[in-house]
Design a protein around this motif. Structure first.
Motif, short mmCIF file in Angstrom:
data_model
loop_
_atom_site.label_atom_id
_atom_site.label_comp_id
_atom_site.label_asym_id
_atom_site.label_seq_id
_atom_site.Cartn_x
_atom_site.Cartn_y
_atom_site.Cartn_z
N PRO A 174 0.80 -1.23 0.00
CA PRO A 174 0.00 0.00 0.00
C PRO A 174 0.83 1.28 0.00
O PRO A 174 0.40 2.29 -0.57
N ILE A 175 2.02 1.27 0.62
CA ILE A 175 2.80 2.52 0.66
C ILE A 175 3.54 2.77 -0.65
O ILE A 175 4.01 3.88 -0.91
N SER A 176 3.66 1.75 -1.51
CA SER A 176 4.45 1.88 -2.74
C SER A 176 4.01 3.04 -3.62
O SER A 176 4.86 3.80 -4.10
N PRO A 177 2.70 3.22 -3.89
CA PRO A 177 2.31 4.35 -4.75
C PRO A 177 2.69 5.71 -4.16
O PRO A 177 3.06 6.63 -4.88
N LEU A 178 2.60 5.84 -2.83
CA LEU A 178 2.96 7.11 -2.20
C LEU A 178 4.43 7.42 -2.42
O LEU A 178 4.82 8.58 -2.63
N ARG A 205 14.83 8.26 -5.16
CA ARG A 205 14.61 6.81 -5.16
C ARG A 205 14.39 6.30 -3.74
O ARG A 205 15.19 6.53 -2.84
N SER A 206 13.28 5.58 -3.57
CA SER A 206 13.00 4.87 -2.32
C SER A 206 13.25 3.39 -2.53
O SER A 206 13.15 2.87 -3.65
N THR A 207 13.55 2.70 -1.44
CA THR A 207 13.82 1.27 -1.50
C THR A 207 13.01 0.55 -0.43
O THR A 207 12.95 1.00 0.72
N ILE A 208 12.37 -0.54 -0.83
CA ILE A 208 11.68 -1.42 0.11
C ILE A 208 12.39 -2.77 0.09
O ILE A 208 12.66 -3.33 -0.97
N ILE A 209 12.68 -3.29 1.27
CA ILE A 209 13.28 -4.62 1.41
C ILE A 209 12.33 -5.46 2.26
O ILE A 209 12.18 -5.20 3.46
N GLY A 219 4.18 3.79 -13.33
CA GLY A 219 5.06 3.91 -12.18
C GLY A 219 6.47 3.46 -12.52
O GLY A 219 6.67 2.45 -13.20
N ASP A 220 7.45 4.20 -12.04
CA ASP A 220 8.86 3.83 -12.21
C ASP A 220 9.26 2.98 -11.01
O ASP A 220 9.81 3.48 -10.03
N ILE A 221 8.95 1.70 -11.10
CA ILE A 221 9.15 0.78 -9.98
C ILE A 221 9.68 -0.53 -10.53
O ILE A 221 9.26 -0.98 -11.61
N SER A 222 10.60 -1.14 -9.83
CA SER A 222 11.18 -2.41 -10.29
C SER A 222 11.52 -3.27 -9.09
O SER A 222 11.75 -2.78 -7.99
#
Length: 428
Positions: free
Chosen positions: A311-315, A322-326, A345-348
């Motif tokens: 849920p936080i990814s779009p925010l 650049r943000s990073t989620i692990i 979205g620029d997400i990978s």
């Protein structure tokens, strides 16, 4: 097929009230069969998982009534037997009937559960614990057969090799009526576990240490309910609406929350630049301006919840950089990534549960699919942010975890419509 249609770009304002915790509810309902008397719950969320759990109860001759957030379960005429495969396959949390049936009857036959596909979620710690309590476990195809000898279950000291919410809850239920003292070590500390322990203690159980990494359970012969148990607020639902408000809000109050349950999440939003106003039981989310990128690492409670990384990814797409989620809990929980990319979205995703998110100035509404509950929540928030219309297919996943989502978002000013779903069957 259930669809959710979102016309994006609408600013959110007003207030939203959070319901009872899904992750408590799906354990509390199976736990109710441990009682010798009718059990009553308040603040029960009107979600598909509750409906499926009621079907499972019915197969055991356990009656239940659900109206206006109030659920009564009457297990006084319960009959032990194999549970319906279709209902069991529909939700992962059906495995809680293993511990509950084992505690009540000393045996259980349960089809291997289904639910969200977010990567491997083995039940080896559950089985290890049942065996330590004196149970015999046999697996045949996709069915698990658990039995005990004439002496029944006995207390034991059990150390979990891996912190597991499900195993902790299942072993609490299995041991609460076992003979002697059970000590569970290296257990999960989630608030939902404390909620389960509170419910059982109020019926006469003797559980100490819930919320710490060691739980001691002295078995009791009988459990009887005498009061209504009010389920704690859903911290994941709260985090989802807080995120939506931070992304698209002009001032939103999220009510019926326990802020202490959200500290790892809210601290990240504050680090991003969201000026939250946190009160005793509500959180006000003002309109946000410039947001900073952050690094998020999921961890067992009190760490950042894996259920909130999607849920936080779009925010994070609104942050400058650049943000990073692990995700250390479920590294394969990345099924939202390709759908957010479809929206611009620029997400990978990288190996090892690493997700990188860059600033994405504009999301475009399109057709996407909700692979599971929290991936669907991410798409809802992205749809609110996007230009044009977003159509979310397989939205029944979302309805498994978010009650009255159309009504709640519409009341905040969003343009949301749920199609092809029998809403009256989900709500009182």
């Amino acid at each position: 097929m259930t669809k959710i249609l979102i016309n994006g770009g609408k600013r959110l304002h007003g207030e939203v009230t959070i319901g009872g915790a899904k992750n408590s509810t799906v354990a509390l309902i199976p736990a109710s069969i441990l009682a010798e008397t009718p059990v009553r719950f308040d603040t029960v969320p009107a979600i598909l998982d509750v409906k499926n759990l009621q079907l499972i109860l019915k197969s055991m001759n356990v009656s239940s009534t659900f109206h206006d957030g109030f659920l009564e379960v009457d297990p006084t005429h319960i009959v032990e037997g194999p549970l319906p495969k279709n209902a069991i396959k529909s939700l992962r949390a059906s495995y809680y009937f293993m511990g509950a049936l084992l505690g009540r009857f000393g045996k259980a036959t349960v089809t291997f559960p289904g639910g969200d596909n977010i990567g491997p979620r083995p039940i080896d710690q559950h089985i290890k614990g049942f065996k330590a309590l004196g149970a015999l476990v046999r697996e045949d195809n996709d069915t698990i057969y658990i039995t005990t000898g004439p002496q029944g279950l006995h207390g034991a000291e059990i150390f979990f090799d891996k912190v597991s919410v499900g195993a902790t809850m299942n072993l609490i239920m299995a041991s609460v009526r076992a003979k002697g003292l059970t000590i569970l070590e290296n257990v999960a500390r989630e608030p939902e576990i404390t909620d389960l322990a509170t419910f059982l203690n109020n019926m006469g159980a003797n559980i100490r240490g819930a919320g710490t990494d060691t739980i001691r359970i002295s078995g009791v012969p009988v459990l009887r309910s005498s009061a209504v148990h009010t389920i704690i607020p859903d911290r994941i639902e709260a985090g989802t609406y807080i995120t939506a408000a931070a992304a698209m809000g002009d001032g939103v109050t999220v009510k019926n929350v326990i802020p202490e349950h959200l500290e790892s999440f809210t601290s990240k939003l504050i680090e991003m630049g969201v000026r939250l106003r946190i009160s005793e039981d509500e959180i006000y989310v003002p309109a946000t301006g410039h947001l900073k990128p952050v690094i998020i690492t999921t961890a067992p409670f009190p760490g950042f919840a894996t259920d909130l990384q999607q849920p936080i990814s779009p925010l994070l797409m609104k942050a400058d950089g650049r943000s990073t989620i692990i995700d250390t809990i479920y590294p394969q929980r990345i099924r939202h990534v390709v759908e957010l990319r479809r929206m611009g979205g620029d997400i990978s995703s990288l190996e090892g549960g690493v997700i990188q998110i860059n600033e994405s100035p504009r999301l475009i509404g399109t057709d996407v699919q909700a692979a599971e509950i929290r991936a669907g929540a991410a798409l809802v928030i992205a749809g609110l942010m996007a230009d044009g219309q977003t159509v979310i297919d397989h939205a029944d996943h979302i309805l498994r975890g978010y009650e009255q989502i159309q009504q709640k978002l519409t009341n905040l000013g969003a343009s949301v419509e749920v199609l092809d779903v029998d809403l009256p069957s989900l709500m009182p």
